[in-house]
Enzyme design. Sequence first.
Site, PDB file in Angstrom:
ATOM      1  N   ARG A  40       0.820  -1.210   0.000  1.00 22.21           N
ATOM      2  CA  ARG A  40       0.000   0.000   0.000  1.00 22.21           C
ATOM      3  C   ARG A  40       0.857   1.264   0.000  1.00 22.21           C
ATOM      4  O   ARG A  40       0.460   2.281  -0.566  1.00 22.21           O
ATOM      5  CB  ARG A  40      -0.930   0.004   1.212  1.00 22.21           C
ATOM      6  N   LYS A 226     -20.477 -16.116   1.206  1.00 20.88           N
ATOM      7  CA  LYS A 226     -21.880 -15.907   1.531  1.00 20.88           C
ATOM      8  C   LYS A 226     -22.650 -15.080   0.522  1.00 20.88           C
ATOM      9  O   LYS A 226     -22.177 -14.054   0.045  1.00 20.88           O
ATOM     10  CB  LYS A 226     -21.979 -15.219   2.899  1.00 20.88           C
ATOM     11  N   GLY A 379     -10.977  -8.716  -1.200  1.00 22.22           N
ATOM     12  CA  GLY A 379      -9.685  -9.028  -0.603  1.00 22.22           C
ATOM     13  C   GLY A 379      -9.252 -10.466  -0.812  1.00 22.22           C
ATOM     14  O   GLY A 379      -8.110 -10.733  -1.201  1.00 22.22           O
ATOM     15  N   GLY A 402     -13.525  -3.470   1.039  1.00 18.68           N
ATOM     16  CA  GLY A 402     -14.884  -2.974   1.255  1.00 18.68           C
ATOM     17  C   GLY A 402     -15.283  -1.921   0.241  1.00 18.68           C
ATOM     18  O   GLY A 402     -16.430  -1.886  -0.229  1.00 18.68           O
TER      19      GLY A 402
HETATM   20  P1  ADP Z   1     -13.785 -11.608  -1.248  1.00 18.78           P
HETATM   21  O1  ADP Z   1     -12.948 -11.238  -0.044  1.00 18.78           O
HETATM   22  O2  ADP Z   1     -12.961 -11.766  -2.482  1.00 18.78           O
HETATM   23  O3  ADP Z   1     -14.953 -10.679  -1.429  1.00 18.78           O
HETATM   24  P2  ADP Z   1     -15.300 -13.531   0.259  1.00 18.78           P
HETATM   25  O4  ADP Z   1     -14.774 -12.949   1.520  1.00 18.78           O
HETATM   26  O5  ADP Z   1     -16.722 -13.311  -0.060  1.00 18.78           O
HETATM   27  O6  ADP Z   1     -14.403 -13.072  -0.987  1.00 18.78           O
HETATM   28  O7  ADP Z   1     -15.099 -15.106   0.266  1.00 18.78           O
HETATM   29  C1  ADP Z   1     -13.855 -15.709   0.423  1.00 18.78           C
HETATM   30  C2  ADP Z   1     -13.945 -16.957   1.242  1.00 18.78           C
HETATM   31  O8  ADP Z   1     -14.935 -17.833   0.755  1.00 18.78           O
HETATM   32  C3  ADP Z   1     -12.652 -17.738   1.220  1.00 18.78           C
HETATM   33  O9  ADP Z   1     -12.096 -17.723   2.511  1.00 18.78           O
HETATM   34  C4  ADP Z   1     -13.064 -19.137   0.779  1.00 18.78           C
HETATM   35  O10 ADP Z   1     -12.418 -20.157   1.482  1.00 18.78           O
HETATM   36  C5  ADP Z   1     -14.542 -19.139   1.066  1.00 18.78           C
HETATM   37  N1  ADP Z   1     -15.247 -20.145   0.259  1.00 18.78           N
HETATM   38  C6  ADP Z   1     -15.289 -20.262  -1.077  1.00 18.78           C
HETATM   39  N2  ADP Z   1     -15.986 -21.352  -1.447  1.00 18.78           N
HETATM   40  C7  ADP Z   1     -16.402 -21.956  -0.315  1.00 18.78           C
HETATM   41  C8  ADP Z   1     -17.155 -23.127  -0.033  1.00 18.78           C
HETATM   42  N3  ADP Z   1     -17.619 -23.893  -1.018  1.00 18.78           N
HETATM   43  N4  ADP Z   1     -17.385 -23.443   1.259  1.00 18.78           N
HETATM   44  C9  ADP Z   1     -16.904 -22.661   2.243  1.00 18.78           C
HETATM   45  N5  ADP Z   1     -16.191 -21.545   2.050  1.00 18.78           N
HETATM   46  C10 ADP Z   1     -15.938 -21.193   0.786  1.00 18.78           C
HETATM   47 MG    MG Z   2     -13.328 -11.503   2.073  1.00 21.51          MG
END
Ligand code: ADP
Ligand code: MG
Length: 422
Positions: A40, A226, A379, A402
């Site tokens: 950063r 989620k 992230g 975020g």
């Molecule tokens: P980002 O930070 O890119 O927005 P998220 O925080 O929404 O992504 O999601 C990332 C997390 O989702 C990772 O830690 C990953 O392990 C988890 N994940 C992805 N697929 C699954 C799954 N099938 N079951 C449980 N966790 C999952």
């Molecule tokens: Mg995340």
Amino acid sequence: MNYNKKNVTQVDVKGKKVLLRCDFNVPQDKKTGAITDDKRIRAALPTIQYLLENGAAVIACSHLGKPEPNFEKWVKKQTEKGKDPAELTEAKWKKALDALRMEPVAERLSQLLGKPVILADDVIGPDAQAKAAALQPGQIMLLQNTRFEKGETKNDPATAKAMADMAELYVSDAFGTVHRAHASTVGVSEYLPAVSGFLIGKELSIMGKALSDPARPFVAILGGAKVSDKIGVIENLLGKADKIIIGGGMAYTFIKAQGHDVGDSLLEEDKVEFAKKMIDDAKAKGVELLLPEDTVVAKEFAADAESKTVPSDAIPAGWQGLDIGEKTREKFAAAIAGAGTVVWNGPMGVFEFDKFAEGTRAVARAVAASGAVSIIGGGDSAAAVEQLGFADKITHISTGGGASLEFLEGKALPGVVCLQDA
Ligand code: ADP
Ligand code: MG
């Protein structure tokens, strides 16, 4: 939101004192305070160098971590975390604040710039004011952690004015914080002409174009843990993309919405109706919605769990989906090939476990090979692409977790809205 904002090259900076909001919120070693990743700080260098080379005096500022500037509130928060109130002394609180002083940042910034960085002892106090007043063109100083000021996160006008009074121009380059209206990210723009630095400029031009005038076909890839984290993103992109790919943990709520059991996979019962609606909306709008056809299921959530691949509509009880299957990887890769724009938010599986990283790897490979303008927001998605070695083949990896999520939701970001239009 208008993405076309005036940038630092479109104003006169010569001889001016410039308040520059950076995102120096770097990870630190808990024990030593050493910076463990200076990405950063390096990302802020182009704007800083431009300002210094063009005769500005730079007053840089940033927050670092989450210091609590109010002793009573600190005690309350620590108590809620289960700490013994009897041990929560004022000395301990001061120590916690000291751990988030800007010294390590000033030192690293100075190394990277190859010139001294004058560090203020406070944010808007007498030391900052005296050092700002004495600052000469071509010199840079750094204020203390902006969150040491109680007024920072409240966007208190007096705090913002005191910051602004030290300078004649405000440049914002902290994309990671533009979704928060704080004194140093929004408040100061009430008192100073406000423009963007190169980092925010890049985020706005690439992500703004993808959302407002994308090269088509526009493929959105959504995954991650989620549905509930991504509702706004799904809704917004459903109105813009030609194809939407859904993988990761959120896919199981969609599979359930199609009437299938998902075993022990991640499932948000209260979002099944939403998923149904999205499936219907996609149909109505002529957007192709792609869901996993097969799934790698595991006996437990573990790196070495026993696993097998099953059709997504036949996930057995007692098993949980941790990755997309091989057929799905091929289907998704085919949908990505030939895309004009790809926006990707959320990994396809539990990529942190090698065994369940193949789906994310296949999609990353397809995005890299597509020749599309590719944007990664989020992230964990950024971490996945870096870990799997595809980062240099991506057009733009957004620096704000975020903030990029809210950007993809189509929300107006207060730290962008407050900048002058070009
Ligand atoms: P980002 O930070 O890119 O927005 P998220 O925080 O929404 O992504 O999601 C990332 C997390 O989702 C990772 O830690 C990953 O392990 C988890 N994940 C992805 N697929 C699954 C799954 N099938 N079951 C449980 N966790 C999952
Ligand atoms: Mg995340």
